[in-house]
Design a protein around this motif. Structure first.
Motif, PDB file in Angstrom:
ATOM      1  N   ILE A 104       0.817  -1.650   0.028  1.00 34.82           N
ATOM      2  CA  ILE A 104      -0.053  -0.069  -0.374  1.00 34.82           C
ATOM      3  C   ILE A 104       0.862   1.430  -0.197  1.00 34.82           C
ATOM      4  O   ILE A 104       1.189   1.797   1.116  1.00 34.82           O
ATOM      5  N   LYS A 105       0.525   1.879  -0.803  1.00 34.74           N
ATOM      6  CA  LYS A 105       1.558   3.905  -1.168  1.00 34.74           C
ATOM      7  C   LYS A 105       0.930   3.905   0.348  1.00 34.74           C
ATOM      8  O   LYS A 105      -0.331   4.273   0.539  1.00 34.74           O
ATOM      9  N   PRO A 106       1.442   5.267   0.874  1.00 35.27           N
ATOM     10  CA  PRO A 106       1.219   5.780   1.897  1.00 35.27           C
ATOM     11  C   PRO A 106      -0.060   6.759   1.891  1.00 35.27           C
ATOM     12  O   PRO A 106      -0.105   7.329   3.135  1.00 35.27           O
ATOM     13  N   GLU A 107      -0.004   7.481   0.294  1.00 35.96           N
ATOM     14  CA  GLU A 107      -0.847   7.996   0.253  1.00 35.96           C
ATOM     15  C   GLU A 107      -2.657   7.182   0.812  1.00 35.96           C
ATOM     16  O   GLU A 107      -3.373   8.310   0.564  1.00 35.96           O
ATOM     17  N   THR A 108      -2.387   6.123  -0.041  1.00 30.54           N
ATOM     18  CA  THR A 108      -4.061   4.889  -0.052  1.00 30.54           C
ATOM     19  C   THR A 108      -3.916   4.923   1.294  1.00 30.54           C
ATOM     20  O   THR A 108      -3.738   4.375   2.417  1.00 30.54           O
ATOM     21  N   LYS A 109      -5.385   5.701   1.549  1.00 27.83           N
ATOM     22  CA  LYS A 109      -5.986   5.768   2.909  1.00 27.83           C
ATOM     23  C   LYS A 109      -7.572   5.416   2.619  1.00 27.83           C
ATOM     24  O   LYS A 109      -8.447   5.179   3.070  1.00 27.83           O
ATOM     25  N   THR A 110      -8.080   5.997   1.116  1.00 32.80           N
ATOM     26  CA  THR A 110      -9.564   5.846   1.114  1.00 32.80           C
ATOM     27  C   THR A 110      -9.707   4.842   0.333  1.00 32.80           C
ATOM     28  O   THR A 110      -9.083   3.762  -0.456  1.00 32.80           O
ATOM     29  N   VAL A 111     -11.352   4.501   0.136  1.00 34.46           N
ATOM     30  CA  VAL A 111     -11.331   2.474  -0.866  1.00 34.46           C
ATOM     31  C   VAL A 111     -10.974   2.879  -2.234  1.00 34.46           C
ATOM     32  O   VAL A 111     -10.074   2.368  -3.050  1.00 34.46           O
ATOM     33  N   GLN A 112     -11.575   4.294  -2.659  1.00 42.99           N
ATOM     34  CA  GLN A 112     -11.532   5.021  -3.590  1.00 42.99           C
ATOM     35  C   GLN A 112      -9.719   5.052  -4.475  1.00 42.99           C
ATOM     36  O   GLN A 112      -9.508   3.992  -5.123  1.00 42.99           O
ATOM     37  N   GLN A 113      -8.675   4.655  -3.328  1.00 43.73           N
ATOM     38  CA  GLN A 113      -7.055   5.177  -3.805  1.00 43.73           C
ATOM     39  C   GLN A 113      -6.551   4.146  -3.597  1.00 43.73           C
ATOM     40  O   GLN A 113      -5.875   3.310  -4.931  1.00 43.73           O
ATOM     41  N   LEU A 114      -7.849   3.084  -2.571  1.00 47.53           N
ATOM     42  CA  LEU A 114      -7.216   1.459  -3.167  1.00 47.53           C
ATOM     43  C   LEU A 114      -7.478   0.724  -4.929  1.00 47.53           C
ATOM     44  O   LEU A 114      -6.790   0.315  -5.175  1.00 47.53           O
ATOM     45  N   LYS A 115      -8.851   1.360  -4.733  1.00 47.87           N
ATOM     46  CA  LYS A 115      -9.245   0.424  -6.394  1.00 47.87           C
ATOM     47  C   LYS A 115      -8.510   1.431  -7.066  1.00 47.87           C
ATOM     48  O   LYS A 115      -7.882   0.663  -8.382  1.00 47.87           O
ATOM     49  N   ASN A 116      -7.670   2.369  -6.959  1.00 46.12           N
ATOM     50  CA  ASN A 116      -7.264   3.167  -8.103  1.00 46.12           C
ATOM     51  C   ASN A 116      -5.228   2.430  -8.502  1.00 46.12           C
ATOM     52  O   ASN A 116      -5.048   1.941  -9.434  1.00 46.12           O
ATOM     53  N   GLN A 117      -5.226   1.909  -6.967  1.00 43.92           N
ATOM     54  CA  GLN A 117      -3.785   1.398  -6.602  1.00 43.92           C
ATOM     55  C   GLN A 117      -4.042   0.245  -7.376  1.00 43.92           C
ATOM     56  O   GLN A 117      -3.028  -0.033  -8.573  1.00 43.92           O
ATOM     57  N   LEU A 118      -5.111  -0.376  -7.037  1.00 46.08           N
ATOM     58  CA  LEU A 118      -5.357  -1.535  -7.725  1.00 46.08           C
ATOM     59  C   LEU A 118      -4.967  -1.688  -9.076  1.00 46.08           C
ATOM     60  O   LEU A 118      -5.014  -2.826 -10.113  1.00 46.08           O
TER      61      LEU A 118
END
Length: 89
Positions: free
Chosen positions: A21-35
């Motif tokens: 997980i990237k340090p800036e990934t805090k929300t579900v949307q950010q997790l979905k973007n990273q995935l």
């Protein structure tokens, strides 16, 4: 709130992706973007579940009880479209 460094993303197909997980990934949307960066689907086609709850895009991971090394469940809209199609027959 503990920092989340790694999550296991389990797909209904049985595949599990270990995601740093990237340090800036805090929300579900950010997790979905990273995935979405590592799989062949866009973030808008992904749904994230944890325990018995389907999470909203604006939910914060830590506030939903997700901690480092937890497993989240990934559902794709392709699968839900197939299920809906089969149910209509």
């Amino acid at each position: 709130m503990n920092d989340i460094k790694k999550l296991y993303c389990r797909f209904v197909t049985g595949m599990t992706v270990e995601l740093d997980i990237k340090p800036e990934t805090k929300t579900v949307q950010q997790l979905k973007n990273q995935l979405a960066e590592i799989i062949n689907l866009t973030a808008d086609r992904l749904y994230i579940g944890f325990e018995t709850t389907l999470l909203e895009d604006n939910d914060y991971l830590g506030q939903k009880g997700i901690t480092d090394c937890d497993t989240v469940h990934v559902i794709t809209s392709q699968l839900t479209e197939k299920i809906c199609y089969r149910n209509k027959k």
